[in-house]
Write a protein that holds these residues in place. Structure first.
Motif, mmCIF file in Angstrom:
data_model
loop_
_atom_site.group_PDB
_atom_site.id
_atom_site.type_symbol
_atom_site.label_atom_id
_atom_site.label_comp_id
_atom_site.label_asym_id
_atom_site.label_seq_id
_atom_site.Cartn_x
_atom_site.Cartn_y
_atom_site.Cartn_z
ATOM 1 N N ILE A 7 -2.669 8.471 4.361
ATOM 2 C CA ILE A 7 -3.667 9.389 4.897
ATOM 3 C C ILE A 7 -5.062 8.813 4.656
ATOM 4 O O ILE A 7 -5.223 7.852 3.914
ATOM 5 C CB ILE A 7 -3.561 10.794 4.251
ATOM 6 C CG1 ILE A 7 -3.768 10.722 2.729
ATOM 7 C CG2 ILE A 7 -2.234 11.453 4.629
ATOM 8 C CD1 ILE A 7 -3.920 12.074 2.063
ATOM 9 N N GLU A 10 -10.549 11.523 3.852
ATOM 10 C CA GLU A 10 -10.973 12.860 4.276
ATOM 11 C C GLU A 10 -9.870 13.897 4.106
ATOM 12 O O GLU A 10 -10.162 15.079 3.900
ATOM 13 C CB GLU A 10 -11.446 12.837 5.738
ATOM 14 C CG GLU A 10 -12.724 12.062 5.974
ATOM 15 C CD GLU A 10 -12.533 10.549 5.996
ATOM 16 O OE1 GLU A 10 -13.524 9.834 5.751
ATOM 17 O OE2 GLU A 10 -11.399 10.071 6.230
ATOM 18 N N GLU A 11 -8.629 13.493 4.172
ATOM 19 C CA GLU A 11 -7.498 14.417 4.024
ATOM 20 C C GLU A 11 -7.138 14.673 2.560
ATOM 21 O O GLU A 11 -6.404 15.609 2.249
ATOM 22 C CB GLU A 11 -6.274 13.853 4.743
ATOM 23 C CG GLU A 11 -6.453 13.684 6.233
ATOM 24 C CD GLU A 11 -5.276 12.970 6.851
ATOM 25 O OE1 GLU A 11 -4.245 13.633 7.086
ATOM 26 O OE2 GLU A 11 -5.387 11.745 7.077
ATOM 27 N N ASN A 14 -8.181 18.245 0.118
ATOM 28 C CA ASN A 14 -7.369 19.456 0.257
ATOM 29 C C ASN A 14 -6.041 19.323 -0.483
ATOM 30 O O ASN A 14 -5.567 20.288 -1.092
ATOM 31 C CB ASN A 14 -7.116 19.784 1.738
ATOM 32 C CG ASN A 14 -6.407 21.105 1.890
ATOM 33 O OD1 ASN A 14 -6.855 22.137 1.396
ATOM 34 N ND2 ASN A 14 -5.271 21.067 2.568
ATOM 35 N N LYS A 66 0.025 11.111 1.203
ATOM 36 C CA LYS A 66 0.500 12.451 0.918
ATOM 37 C C LYS A 66 1.990 12.305 0.642
ATOM 38 O O LYS A 66 2.663 11.408 1.173
ATOM 39 C CB LYS A 66 0.195 13.444 2.016
ATOM 40 C CG LYS A 66 0.915 13.274 3.319
ATOM 41 C CD LYS A 66 0.508 14.409 4.252
ATOM 42 C CE LYS A 66 0.928 14.149 5.674
ATOM 43 N NZ LYS A 66 0.508 15.240 6.566
ATOM 44 N N ASP A 73 4.437 18.879 3.080
ATOM 45 C CA ASP A 73 3.483 18.332 2.116
ATOM 46 C C ASP A 73 3.722 18.955 0.745
ATOM 47 O O ASP A 73 3.827 20.183 0.629
ATOM 48 C CB ASP A 73 2.044 18.646 2.525
ATOM 49 C CG ASP A 73 1.628 17.993 3.827
ATOM 50 O OD1 ASP A 73 2.411 17.217 4.397
ATOM 51 O OD2 ASP A 73 0.490 18.266 4.270
#
Length: 144
Positions: A7, A10-11, A14, A66, A73
Protein backbone atom coordinates in the motif's frame (compact mmCIF):
# COMPACT_ATOMS: atom_id res chain seq x y z
CA UNK A 1 -5.41 -17.40 4.78
CA UNK A 2 -3.05 -14.49 5.42
CA UNK A 3 -1.93 -12.22 2.57
CA UNK A 4 0.11 -9.05 2.35
CA UNK A 5 -0.71 -6.25 -0.07
CA UNK A 6 1.62 -3.34 -0.80
CA UNK A 7 0.00 0.00 0.00
CA UNK A 8 0.97 3.65 -0.15
CA UNK A 9 2.02 5.75 2.82
CA UNK A 10 -1.29 7.61 2.48
CA UNK A 11 -3.22 4.42 3.29
CA UNK A 12 -1.10 3.58 6.34
CA UNK A 13 -2.39 6.02 8.96
CA UNK A 14 -5.92 4.59 8.97
CA UNK A 15 -4.57 1.05 9.40
CA UNK A 16 -2.46 2.21 12.34
CA UNK A 17 -5.56 3.80 13.86
CA UNK A 18 -7.62 0.63 13.43
CA UNK A 19 -4.77 -1.42 14.91
CA UNK A 20 -4.63 0.75 18.03
CA UNK A 21 -8.34 1.52 18.42
CA UNK A 22 -9.96 -0.38 21.31
CA UNK A 23 -6.54 -1.40 22.66
CA UNK A 24 -6.39 0.61 25.88
CA UNK A 25 -3.37 -1.36 27.12
CA UNK A 26 -1.37 -0.29 24.09
CA UNK A 27 -2.42 3.34 24.39
CA UNK A 28 -1.93 3.49 28.16
CA UNK A 29 1.11 1.23 28.70
CA UNK A 30 2.78 -0.42 25.73
CA UNK A 31 3.15 2.26 23.05
CA UNK A 32 6.62 3.80 22.92
CA UNK A 33 5.17 7.23 23.62
CA UNK A 34 4.46 6.04 27.18
CA UNK A 35 8.13 5.81 28.12
CA UNK A 36 7.76 9.35 29.48
CA UNK A 37 5.13 8.08 31.98
CA UNK A 38 2.59 10.69 30.94
CA UNK A 39 -0.94 10.03 29.72
CA UNK A 40 -1.45 10.09 25.97
CA UNK A 41 -4.41 9.75 23.63
CA UNK A 42 -5.08 7.22 20.91
CA UNK A 43 -4.54 9.96 18.33
CA UNK A 44 -1.14 10.87 19.82
CA UNK A 45 -0.05 7.23 19.63
CA UNK A 46 -1.20 6.93 16.02
CA UNK A 47 0.44 10.22 15.02
CA UNK A 48 3.71 9.28 16.74
CA UNK A 49 3.89 5.92 14.98
CA UNK A 50 3.01 7.41 11.61
CA UNK A 51 5.43 10.33 11.97
CA UNK A 52 8.30 8.01 12.96
CA UNK A 53 7.67 5.85 9.90
CA UNK A 54 7.55 8.86 7.58
CA UNK A 55 10.74 10.25 9.13
CA UNK A 56 12.56 6.92 8.76
CA UNK A 57 11.47 6.74 5.11
CA UNK A 58 13.46 9.89 4.41
CA UNK A 59 16.63 7.80 4.78
CA UNK A 60 15.57 4.27 3.84
CA UNK A 61 13.22 2.80 1.25
CA UNK A 62 10.26 1.02 2.84
CA UNK A 63 7.74 -1.60 1.86
CA UNK A 64 4.37 -0.87 3.44
CA UNK A 65 1.83 -3.67 3.61
CA UNK A 66 -1.68 -4.12 4.77
CA UNK A 67 -2.27 -7.53 6.31
CA UNK A 68 -5.34 -9.41 5.13
CA UNK A 69 -7.05 -12.45 6.62
CA UNK A 70 -9.43 -14.18 4.21
CA UNK A 71 -9.50 -10.98 2.16
CA UNK A 72 -10.30 -8.69 5.13
CA UNK A 73 -7.92 -5.97 6.35
CA UNK A 74 -6.56 -6.92 9.79
CA UNK A 75 -3.37 -4.89 10.24
CA UNK A 76 -0.24 -3.40 8.74
CA UNK A 77 3.53 -3.89 8.48
CA UNK A 78 6.36 -1.59 7.50
CA UNK A 79 9.60 -3.21 6.37
CA UNK A 80 12.99 -1.58 5.83
CA UNK A 81 15.25 -4.14 4.14
CA UNK A 82 15.58 -6.99 6.62
CA UNK A 83 13.87 -5.14 9.48
CA UNK A 84 10.23 -5.45 10.44
CA UNK A 85 10.13 -1.83 11.55
CA UNK A 86 6.49 -1.37 12.56
CA UNK A 87 3.57 -3.76 12.71
CA UNK A 88 0.22 -4.33 14.37
CA UNK A 89 -2.83 -6.53 14.03
CA UNK A 90 -6.32 -5.19 14.78
CA UNK A 91 -7.40 -6.13 18.33
CA UNK A 92 -10.40 -8.05 16.97
CA UNK A 93 -8.03 -10.40 15.12
CA UNK A 94 -5.41 -11.00 17.81
CA UNK A 95 -6.32 -14.64 18.15
CA UNK A 96 -3.74 -17.40 18.41
CA UNK A 97 -4.72 -19.01 15.11
CA UNK A 98 -4.54 -15.76 13.16
CA UNK A 99 -1.34 -14.54 14.83
CA UNK A 100 0.33 -17.89 14.16
CA UNK A 101 -0.64 -17.77 10.49
CA UNK A 102 0.49 -14.15 10.24
CA UNK A 103 3.86 -14.86 11.86
CA UNK A 104 4.50 -17.82 9.54
CA UNK A 105 3.82 -15.57 6.54
CA UNK A 106 6.12 -12.87 7.95
CA UNK A 107 8.95 -15.41 8.25
CA UNK A 108 8.29 -16.65 4.73
CA UNK A 109 8.26 -13.09 3.37
CA UNK A 110 11.73 -12.45 4.78
CA UNK A 111 12.97 -15.88 3.73
CA UNK A 112 15.74 -15.92 6.32
CA UNK A 113 17.02 -13.88 9.20
CA UNK A 114 15.38 -10.59 9.99
CA UNK A 115 15.14 -8.20 12.89
CA UNK A 116 12.58 -5.96 14.47
CA UNK A 117 12.63 -2.97 16.78
CA UNK A 118 10.52 -2.97 19.94
CA UNK A 119 10.53 -0.48 22.78
CA UNK A 120 11.31 -2.17 26.08
CA UNK A 121 8.02 -1.08 27.67
CA UNK A 122 6.07 -3.12 25.11
CA UNK A 123 6.15 -6.26 27.22
CA UNK A 124 3.20 -7.83 25.41
CA UNK A 125 4.98 -7.66 22.05
CA UNK A 126 8.29 -8.81 23.51
CA UNK A 127 6.61 -11.89 24.97
CA UNK A 128 5.05 -12.68 21.59
CA UNK A 129 8.36 -12.30 19.77
CA UNK A 130 10.33 -14.35 22.29
CA UNK A 131 7.72 -17.14 22.16
CA UNK A 132 8.17 -17.12 18.40
CA UNK A 133 11.93 -17.70 18.53
CA UNK A 134 13.09 -14.09 18.19
CA UNK A 135 16.03 -13.08 20.39
CA UNK A 136 17.00 -9.83 22.04
CA UNK A 137 20.35 -8.96 20.51
CA UNK A 138 20.84 -5.37 21.67
CA UNK A 139 19.33 -2.68 23.85
CA UNK A 140 19.82 0.98 23.10
CA UNK A 141 17.69 4.02 23.94
CA UNK A 142 14.88 1.83 25.32
CA UNK A 143 14.77 -0.15 22.04
CA UNK A 144 15.43 -3.88 22.03
Amino acid sequence: MINFEIISIEELKNLIYLSYENDTDLVEKFHSINIDNEEHTLEECVDTTYDRIVEAMEDVEADIFKVLYNGEDIGYMVIFGSVLYSFAIFPSHRKKEILTLWWEEVKELFGGEFGTLVYNNNIRCLIFLLKNEMKIVAEENNIL
